[in-house]
Scaffold this motif. Structure first.
Motif, short mmCIF file in Angstrom:
data_model
loop_
_atom_site.label_atom_id
_atom_site.label_comp_id
_atom_site.label_asym_id
_atom_site.label_seq_id
_atom_site.Cartn_x
_atom_site.Cartn_y
_atom_site.Cartn_z
N ASP A 56 0.85 -1.20 0.00
CA ASP A 56 0.00 0.00 0.00
C ASP A 56 0.89 1.26 0.00
O ASP A 56 1.68 1.47 0.93
CB ASP A 56 -0.88 -0.01 1.25
CG ASP A 56 -1.93 1.10 1.21
OD1 ASP A 56 -1.77 2.05 0.40
OD2 ASP A 56 -2.89 1.03 1.99
N PRO A 57 0.81 2.10 -1.04
CA PRO A 57 1.67 3.31 -1.11
C PRO A 57 1.51 4.24 0.08
O PRO A 57 2.47 4.86 0.52
CB PRO A 57 1.21 3.99 -2.41
CG PRO A 57 0.59 2.90 -3.22
CD PRO A 57 -0.04 1.96 -2.23
N LYS A 58 0.26 4.33 0.59
CA LYS A 58 0.05 5.23 1.74
C LYS A 58 0.82 4.75 2.96
O LYS A 58 1.42 5.54 3.69
CB LYS A 58 -1.45 5.32 2.05
CG LYS A 58 -1.80 6.32 3.14
CD LYS A 58 -3.28 6.40 3.33
CE LYS A 58 -3.63 7.47 4.36
NZ LYS A 58 -2.95 7.29 5.62
N ILE A 59 0.80 3.41 3.18
CA ILE A 59 1.52 2.85 4.33
C ILE A 59 3.03 3.06 4.16
O ILE A 59 3.75 3.44 5.09
CB ILE A 59 1.19 1.35 4.49
CG1 ILE A 59 -0.29 1.19 4.87
CG2 ILE A 59 2.09 0.72 5.54
CD1 ILE A 59 -0.73 -0.25 4.96
N LYS A 60 3.51 2.82 2.91
CA LYS A 60 4.94 3.04 2.64
C LYS A 60 5.32 4.51 2.88
O LYS A 60 6.38 4.81 3.45
CB LYS A 60 5.27 2.65 1.20
CG LYS A 60 5.31 1.17 0.95
CD LYS A 60 5.76 0.89 -0.48
CE LYS A 60 5.88 -0.61 -0.72
NZ LYS A 60 6.37 -0.90 -2.08
N PHE A 61 4.44 5.41 2.45
CA PHE A 61 4.72 6.85 2.63
C PHE A 61 4.83 7.20 4.11
O PHE A 61 5.74 7.92 4.53
CB PHE A 61 3.59 7.66 1.96
CG PHE A 61 3.82 9.13 1.99
CD1 PHE A 61 4.54 9.78 0.99
CD2 PHE A 61 3.33 9.91 3.05
CE1 PHE A 61 4.76 11.14 1.03
CE2 PHE A 61 3.54 11.27 3.10
CZ PHE A 61 4.26 11.90 2.08
N ASP A 62 3.89 6.66 4.92
CA ASP A 62 3.92 6.95 6.37
C ASP A 62 5.18 6.37 7.02
O ASP A 62 5.81 7.01 7.88
CB ASP A 62 2.67 6.36 7.04
CG ASP A 62 1.40 7.10 6.63
OD1 ASP A 62 1.53 8.26 6.13
OD2 ASP A 62 0.31 6.53 6.79
N GLU A 63 5.56 5.14 6.60
CA GLU A 63 6.74 4.51 7.19
C GLU A 63 8.03 5.27 6.82
O GLU A 63 8.91 5.47 7.66
CB GLU A 63 6.83 3.05 6.72
CG GLU A 63 5.75 2.14 7.25
CD GLU A 63 5.82 2.00 8.77
OE1 GLU A 63 6.95 1.97 9.31
OE2 GLU A 63 4.77 1.95 9.42
N ILE A 64 8.11 5.67 5.55
CA ILE A 64 9.30 6.43 5.12
C ILE A 64 9.36 7.78 5.83
O ILE A 64 10.44 8.26 6.21
CB ILE A 64 9.29 6.62 3.59
CG1 ILE A 64 9.53 5.28 2.89
CG2 ILE A 64 10.37 7.63 3.15
CD1 ILE A 64 10.90 4.68 3.13
N SER A 65 8.20 8.41 6.05
CA SER A 65 8.16 9.70 6.76
C SER A 65 8.69 9.55 8.18
O SER A 65 9.46 10.38 8.68
CB SER A 65 6.73 10.25 6.79
OG SER A 65 6.27 10.55 5.49
N LYS A 66 8.25 8.45 8.84
CA LYS A 66 8.73 8.20 10.20
C LYS A 66 10.25 7.97 10.21
O LYS A 66 10.96 8.44 11.10
CB LYS A 66 8.01 6.99 10.79
CG LYS A 66 6.54 7.22 11.06
CD LYS A 66 5.89 5.96 11.59
CE LYS A 66 4.38 6.15 11.81
NZ LYS A 66 3.74 4.91 12.28
#
Length: 476
Positions: free
Chosen positions: A52-62
Motif C-alpha cells: 500500500d503506497p500510503k503505508i509506505k509513505f507513512d513509514e518512510i516519513s517516520k
C-alpha cells in the motif's frame, strides 16, 4: 526539513539527508537507516498492506523524522563538546597570561632595583609597568596566535631583566650583546658629572626661536557718549494712533461727527469714555554720559622659548675595534644620555653604526623593547663613521630634529670623512648644529672635523678635551 507529497519525492529527500549526514559525520553508524528504507520500499515477504503506497509513505516519513532526530542529537553532542573545549582553552590561556603577568611584574621590580634612575616619572623604562598591564588583555582568550602576541610583550621585559644572556649569532654580521653588563656599568657612571655636562651641551637651546602667545590684561578706558531717551512729555512727532480725549491731537475724521446732529451725541459719548482716535506723539531727551571703566583685553605677544633644550642624535660605534669593554662603556653612556633626554622631554635619535647602520627613534611613546633591541645589537665589523654621520645629517633636515646636536661615541679608530659629507656638516654648522666625538679609551689622535673631541678614561672615569674646533681655527 522539506516535505514531499509523493513517495518518490520523500525517498529522494531521505537519500539526500543520509548523504549529507555521512559527509559531516563519517564516523556515525547509520547503515541501519538505509537498510530500513530499502526494506520498507522493497519488502522481502510482501503482502497486500506492505504494497500500500500510503503505508509506505507513512513509514518512510517516520524513518526520515528519525534520521533528522539522529542528526540533531549528533549536532547537540558536538556543540556541547566544542563548548567544553573552548572553556578549557580559555581557562588555560587565562592561567598562562596571569602567570606571565606576575613573572613580568617581578622582572619590573628587579629592574627597578638594578637601575632606579631609569624608572619613576618620565624614566626611560617608566612605561614598563604600563606595558605589562596593557599586555594583560583578556580579549580573544583561547586564540593561540593572540596569546603568543601577548606573551611576547611580557617577554620584552624578561629579556632586559635577564641576569646574563651572553652572545649569540644573528642574521648577517649582527650579534646580541649582554644587557646585564650595560646595566652594571650604567650604575657605575650614572652620577658622573662630566657625562651629565656633555648631555647638557648637546642639543642647542631653543630660546633663539620666538613664539606667539595670547595674554589677557585689564585696561582703563575713557568713554563718552550721548544717550537718547524717548518721552511723551514732548509732542514732537507722530508715532501712531491712540484712544483718548485730547482734542488738540484728535484725528480729523472724528471732528466730522460734529457736523451731523445725530452723530454729535456719539462724539460726546466717545469723548467722555476717552475713546476718540487721537494722534500719539512723543519727543526725545538727550543725556550726555562721560567716565572711565576697566575692560579685559586679549593681546598677542612675542617671547623667546626658554629652558627648552633641543633634541640629540647619538651615533654608537659597534665595530670590531669596540668589542668588549669599550662597547659596554659606549652603550652604558648611551643609556644614561637617553634616559636624561627622556626626563627632559627631549627627542633622541640613536644610530648603531659599523659599515652600515641601524637606527631607533626614541621620541614619542618609547617601549622598552626599542632601547633593549638597540643596546643588544652590535656589528663587530669594520668602521665607517661616515655612515653614521650621513644618517645624522639627514635626520637634522627633519622638523623635530632641526635643532639637534650629534654625538659620536667611539674609540676614534677611523679615518677622515669624505669632502661631500664634510660640506654637508659645514652647512649644518651654519644652522648652528654641532658635531661632537666622545672617544672611549682611544689613542688614535685628534679628530678636528668635530666641534669637540673628548676622551673618556674608563679607569678614572674622567673626561678631557683632546681638541676643539674653535681652538683649531685660532691655531691655524
Amino acid at each position: 526539513m522539506k516535505n514531499s507529497n509523493s513517495l518518490e519525492g520523500l525517498e529522494k529527500q531521505i537519500q539526500d539527508d543520509l548523504s549529507s549526514f555521512k559527509k559531516f559525520n563519517p564516523n556515525q553508524k547509520i547503515d541501519f537507516i538505509e537498510q530500513n528504507k530499502n526494506e520498507i520500499l522493497n519488502p522481502k515477504n510482501p503482502d497486500k498492506s506492505a504494497d500500500d503506497p500510503k503505508i509506505k509513505f507513512d513509514e518512510i516519513s517516520k524513518l526520515r523524522n528519525f534520521t533528522i532526530s539522529k542528526w540533531s542529537d549528533t549536532l547537540d553532542e558536538k556543540t556541547q563538546k566544542w563548548v567544553e573545549n573552548t572553556k578549557n582553552s580559555m581557562s588555560n590561556d587565562f592561567l598562562k597570561r596571569m602567570q606571565a603577568w606576575f613573572d613580568a611584574m617581578l622582572k619590573a621590580k628587579e629592574l627597578e632595583k638594578q637601575a632606579p634612575e631609569l624608572f619613576g616619572e618620565n624614566g626611560l623604562f617608566g612605561d614598563a609597568v604600563d606595558m605589562v598591564n596593557n599586555a594583560l588583555n583578556l580579549d580573544n582568550l583561547g586564540d593561540l596566535k593572540y596569546q603568543k602576541k601577548v606573551l611576547g610583550d611580557f617577554g620584552d621585559l624578561s629579556d632586559i631583566a635577564a641576569s646574563s644572556k651572553g652572545f649569540g649569532n644573528q642574521k648577517g654580521n649582527l650579534n646580541r650583546y649582554s644587557i646585564a653588563q650595560i646595566l652594571n656599568y650604567f650604575n657605575m657612571i650614572k652620577n658622573n658629572k662630566a657625562l651629565m655636562d656633555i648631555c647638557d651641551i648637546l642639543g642647542r637651546m631653543q630660546n633663539e626661536e620666538k613664539e606667539l602667545y595670547k595674554e589677557k590684561i585689564m585696561e582703563l578706558t575713557a568713554y563718552s557718549y550721548t544717550q537718547t531717551t524717548p518721552t511723551k512729555r514732548y509732542k514732537e512727532e507722530i508715532i501712531g494712533i491712540t484712544l483718548g480725549n485730547d482734542l488738540e491731537n484728535i484725528v480729523p475724521q472724528e471732528m466730522s461727527l460734529l457736523d451731523d446732529e445725530d452723530l454729535e451725541l456719539l462724539f460726546d459719548l466717545k469723548y467722555i469714555e476717552n475713546r476718540l482716535f487721537c494722534f500719539e506723539k512723543q519727543g526725545l531727551i538727550s543725556n550726555q554720559e562721560e567716565g572711565q571703566k576697566e575692560i579685559e583685553k586679549e593681546i598677542e605677544k612675542e617671547r623667546k622659548k626658554e629652558d627648552q633644550k633641543g633634541p640629540i642624535i647619538i651615533c654608537v660605534d659597534t665595530s670590531g675595534s669596540m668589542q668588549g669593554s669599550p662597547e659596554t662603556i659606549a652603550k652604558a653612556i648611551t643609556l644614561m644620555l637617553t634616559a636624561k633626554a627622556k626626563k627632559e622631554n627631549r627627542n633622541c635619535y640613536l644610530i648603531n653604526f659599523s659599515t652600515s647602520t641601524i637606527c631607533t627613534d626614541m621620541s614619542g611613546a618609547m617601549g622598552i623593547n626599542k632601547i633593549n633591541d638597540f643596546l643588544e645589537l652590535s656589528f663587530n665589523g669594520g668602521t665607517d663613521v661616515g655612515a653614521g654621520l650621513r644618517v645624522g645629517v639627514e635626520q637634522m633636515n627633519k622638523e623635530n630634529y632641526k635643532n639637534s646636536d650629534l654625538l659620536v661615541i667611539s674609540d676614534g679608530d677611523f679615518g677622515y670623512i669624505d669632502s661631500n659629507l664634510h660640506k654637508q656638516i659645514e652647512e649644518k654648522r651654519k644652522q648652528k648644529n654641532k658635531f661632537y666625538l666622545l672617544d672611549v679609551d682611544g689613542n688614535s689622535g685628534k679628530k678636528d672635523f668635530f666641534d669637540k673631541h673628548w676622551v673618556y678614561d674608563s679607569n678614572t672615569k674622567n673626561i678631557r678635551i683632546l681638541c676643539e674646533l674653535k681652538q683649531q681655527m685660532k691655531d691655524d
